[in-house]
Design a protein around this motif. Structure first.
Motif, short mmCIF file in Angstrom:
data_model
loop_
_atom_site.label_atom_id
_atom_site.label_comp_id
_atom_site.label_asym_id
_atom_site.label_seq_id
_atom_site.Cartn_x
_atom_site.Cartn_y
_atom_site.Cartn_z
N ASP A 196 -11.63 2.15 -4.44
CA ASP A 196 -10.52 3.01 -4.00
C ASP A 196 -9.92 3.81 -5.16
O ASP A 196 -8.73 4.13 -5.17
CB ASP A 196 -9.44 2.19 -3.30
CG ASP A 196 -9.99 1.43 -2.10
OD1 ASP A 196 -10.80 2.03 -1.37
OD2 ASP A 196 -9.65 0.26 -1.92
N LEU A 253 -3.78 12.04 -0.07
CA LEU A 253 -3.93 10.61 0.21
C LEU A 253 -2.60 10.03 0.71
O LEU A 253 -2.57 9.22 1.65
CB LEU A 253 -4.41 9.87 -1.03
CG LEU A 253 -5.87 10.11 -1.43
CD1 LEU A 253 -6.16 9.48 -2.79
CD2 LEU A 253 -6.83 9.56 -0.38
N ARG A 254 -1.52 10.44 0.10
CA ARG A 254 -0.21 9.97 0.56
C ARG A 254 0.11 10.52 1.95
O ARG A 254 0.77 9.85 2.76
CB ARG A 254 0.87 10.38 -0.44
CG ARG A 254 0.79 9.59 -1.74
CD ARG A 254 1.61 10.21 -2.85
NE ARG A 254 1.54 9.40 -4.07
CZ ARG A 254 1.90 9.83 -5.27
NH1 ARG A 254 2.37 11.07 -5.41
NH2 ARG A 254 1.80 9.06 -6.32
N SER A 259 -1.90 10.76 4.24
CA SER A 259 -2.59 9.90 5.20
C SER A 259 -1.82 8.62 5.46
O SER A 259 -2.22 7.82 6.33
CB SER A 259 -3.99 9.55 4.67
OG SER A 259 -3.92 8.57 3.65
N ALA A 299 -1.14 6.46 2.84
CA ALA A 299 -1.60 5.47 1.88
C ALA A 299 -0.74 5.49 0.61
O ALA A 299 -0.45 6.57 0.07
CB ALA A 299 -3.05 5.73 1.50
N THR A 327 -0.32 5.51 -3.10
CA THR A 327 -1.30 6.07 -4.03
C THR A 327 -0.70 6.21 -5.43
O THR A 327 0.46 6.61 -5.58
CB THR A 327 -1.76 7.46 -3.55
OG1 THR A 327 -2.35 7.32 -2.25
CG2 THR A 327 -2.78 8.07 -4.49
N TYR A 370 -4.86 3.46 -3.19
CA TYR A 370 -5.78 4.36 -3.89
C TYR A 370 -5.21 4.72 -5.25
O TYR A 370 -3.98 4.76 -5.44
CB TYR A 370 -6.00 5.66 -3.10
CG TYR A 370 -6.65 5.47 -1.75
CD1 TYR A 370 -8.01 5.19 -1.64
CD2 TYR A 370 -5.89 5.55 -0.59
CE1 TYR A 370 -8.60 5.00 -0.40
CE2 TYR A 370 -6.47 5.37 0.66
CZ TYR A 370 -7.83 5.09 0.74
OH TYR A 370 -8.41 4.91 1.98
N ALA A 414 -5.54 7.91 -7.99
CA ALA A 414 -6.01 9.25 -8.34
C ALA A 414 -5.82 9.39 -9.85
O ALA A 414 -4.68 9.42 -10.33
CB ALA A 414 -5.23 10.32 -7.59
N ILE A 447 -12.00 12.83 -0.39
CA ILE A 447 -11.26 12.12 0.65
C ILE A 447 -12.21 11.66 1.76
O ILE A 447 -12.12 10.53 2.26
CB ILE A 447 -10.14 13.02 1.21
CG1 ILE A 447 -9.01 13.11 0.18
CG2 ILE A 447 -9.62 12.52 2.55
CD1 ILE A 447 -7.93 14.09 0.54
N LEU A 469 -14.11 8.65 0.84
CA LEU A 469 -13.34 7.41 0.96
C LEU A 469 -13.24 6.92 2.40
O LEU A 469 -12.68 5.86 2.66
CB LEU A 469 -11.93 7.63 0.40
CG LEU A 469 -11.81 7.85 -1.11
CD1 LEU A 469 -10.38 8.25 -1.47
CD2 LEU A 469 -12.25 6.63 -1.89
N LEU A 518 -11.84 8.78 4.97
CA LEU A 518 -10.68 9.33 5.67
C LEU A 518 -11.05 10.65 6.35
O LEU A 518 -12.08 11.26 6.06
CB LEU A 518 -9.54 9.56 4.67
CG LEU A 518 -9.05 8.30 3.94
CD1 LEU A 518 -7.99 8.68 2.90
CD2 LEU A 518 -8.50 7.28 4.91
#
Length: 469
Positions: A116, A137-138, A140, A142, A144, A166, A168, A290, A293, A295
């Motif tokens: 991740d 990502l946030r 979504s 998650a 991060t 995750y 980054a 993404i 991963l 998503l």
């Protein structure tokens, strides 16, 4: 190498910036009885002694023999391993590592993969790309972490609780080889582009490219997301990694202003807050990562509209008396300056270029100025300003643009404002060179630019989203 493996070894730190302090803090916490020596310039030595007391022996004289007295030297990223002292000590068995290497070794699972985790590198656009990745990502839902070269040393977030879903991670060319040396493998690694950069640290363009590519050739990520349009990447073969290409018709790519996934149009980027077409193109890399991963990248793509651009990267800081001021202080290569110019095509531009001279070739920049629509005025400045000025002079003599020479940024700003002649336009700081020798870093240069333009530097410097959220 894991931190526990340092126990019983002769260990030194080299450099007392934020990375050096982060390494010291972690070692004090994990191995409090481990004797430590710090090598740093005399200008940093007093602060180091005051901050650490008797926990650290501080030495300002750095020689190969002095370094060779240690089994392991944990060096800050800005210190080149190709210098004479490091090479001498390395030949005698001293191992040089960085905080990046320690972090990845600590994070690796039993299979060696740092799950991740998405690492991002490239000569230009990597900070914005990493921040955009964290933003989506946030979006979504998650938790991060946005860390690394963007401004938060990895060792400052070694074991957060709760851990993010995750990571980054932005990596500079100083750090990519550290991932390979850690023995760990990122789940996903993005390489955006490669242009000559940091030749004073790497020693040559070939070594720069080799070191940069260590993120995928040496670290062997499970998935490598590569730019099919970059000539250094297009022919790359990675037998230990799955390759996902972006900027090619079968994958994520741009058609005009619209992001496509293969034949599927996904999102019109023409009104996004992303500065510059190259950054909008790098959105394709983010969406590919993404998707890698697991998503739904198509659903997340429109959330780019909520993204806040980063400071010092094609940052419009405001308009005064008809002049718009754009801070692209992070621009440290001629190619970055060309990308900045493209963003303001059709505007009257006064471009400020020049800074620390590390021998980069400006002939491509000059060729662009000869054949494409140039800015109204170019102002050269800094240590390499005279060299750039001399290359541009024949074109200026031919009437292609106005050309002015300044000793420093304040004079360059005055010349740029005068050159626009009260008719409005853009003063664009995109120096294509580092700030060394005059400013602490590109952030300090950007702050000074804002002050000279009449704006509050504190209002422009915060990096949105850095850390864990």
């Amino acid at each position: 190498m894991r931190i526990s493996q340092l126990e019983g070894k002769r260990v030194a730190l080299w450099g007392w910036g934020r990375e050096g302090r982060a390494a010291f803090g972690v070692l004090q916490q994990r191995l409090p009885s481990l004797p430590l020596t710090l090598f740093c310039p005399e200008t940093e030595a007093a602060a180091a002694r005051e901050e650490t007391g008797a926990a650290l022996t501080v030495r300002s004289a750095v020689t190969g023999e002095a370094l060779a007295a240690f089994d392991v030297v944990i060096k800050s990223p800005g210190i080149s391993p190709y210098g004479e002292a490091a090479l001498h000590a390395g030949a005698q068995g001293t191992q040089f590592i960085g905080g990046t290497s320690l972090w990845f070794a600590e994070q690796a699972a039993a299979d060696g993969i740092v799950h991740d985790t998405v690492c991002v590198t490239g000569t230009k656009g990597k900070s914005t790309t990493t921040a955009l990745l964290a933003h989506l990502l946030r979006a979504s839902g998650a938790r991060t972490g946005l860390i690394g070269n963007i401004g938060l040393p990895l060792l400052e977030v070694l074991a957060p609780q709760p851990a993010p879903q995750y990571w980054a991670v932005e990596l500079s060319s100083y750090q990519t080889g550290e991932v390979a040396r850690s023995g760990a493998h990122p789940q996903v690694a993005i390489v955006l582009n490669l242009f000559p950069e940091h030749l004073d640290w790497h020693g040559s363009e070939a070594r720069y490219i080799e070191d940069k590519l260590q993120l995928v050739t040496g670290a062997a990520p499970r998935i490598a997301v590569l730019n099919a349009a970059d000539p250094h990447l297009a022919g790359l073969s990675l037998p230990r990694s799955e390759i996902i290409w972006f900027n090619q018709p079968l994958g994520w790519h741009m058609r005009g202003d619209v992001v496509h996934r293969g034949e599927q149009p996904v999102f019109d980027t023409s009104h996004t807050p992303l500065p510059g077409r190259h950054n909008r193109g790098n959105l394709c890399a983010v969406l590919a990562a993404i998707e890698a991963l697991g998503l739904d990248a198509v659903a997340l793509a429109p959330r780019v509209q909520d993204f806040r651009p980063l400071p010092n990267r094609l940052q419009t800081i405001g308009t005064r008396e008809g002049i718009t001021y754009v801070n692209d202080s992070i621009s440290t290569t001629p190619h970055a300056s060309l990308a900045a110019l493209e963003c303001f095509a059709g505007h009257r531009i006064a471009l400020l270029v020049g800074g620390h001279d590390r021998g980069l070739d400006w002939h491509d920049f000059v060729a662009h100025m000869a054949h494409d629509v140039p800015p109204v005025e170019i102002v050269t400045m800094g240590a390499n300003g005279p060299r750039i000025h001399a290359l541009l002079q024949p074109l200026a003599d031919a009437g292609r643009f106005g050309l002015h020479a300044a000793a420093d940024l304040p004079e360059a700003m005055q010349l740029a404002q005068a050159a626009l002649g009260g008719q409005g336009g853009v003063v664009l700081l995109s120096p294509g060179a580092p700030s060394y020798g005059v400013y602490r870093d590109y952030v300090a240069r950007g702050r000074h630019f804002a002050e000279l333009a009449g704006f509050d530097p504190d209002a422009i410097t915060a990096i949105p989203g850095i850390g864990i959220a």
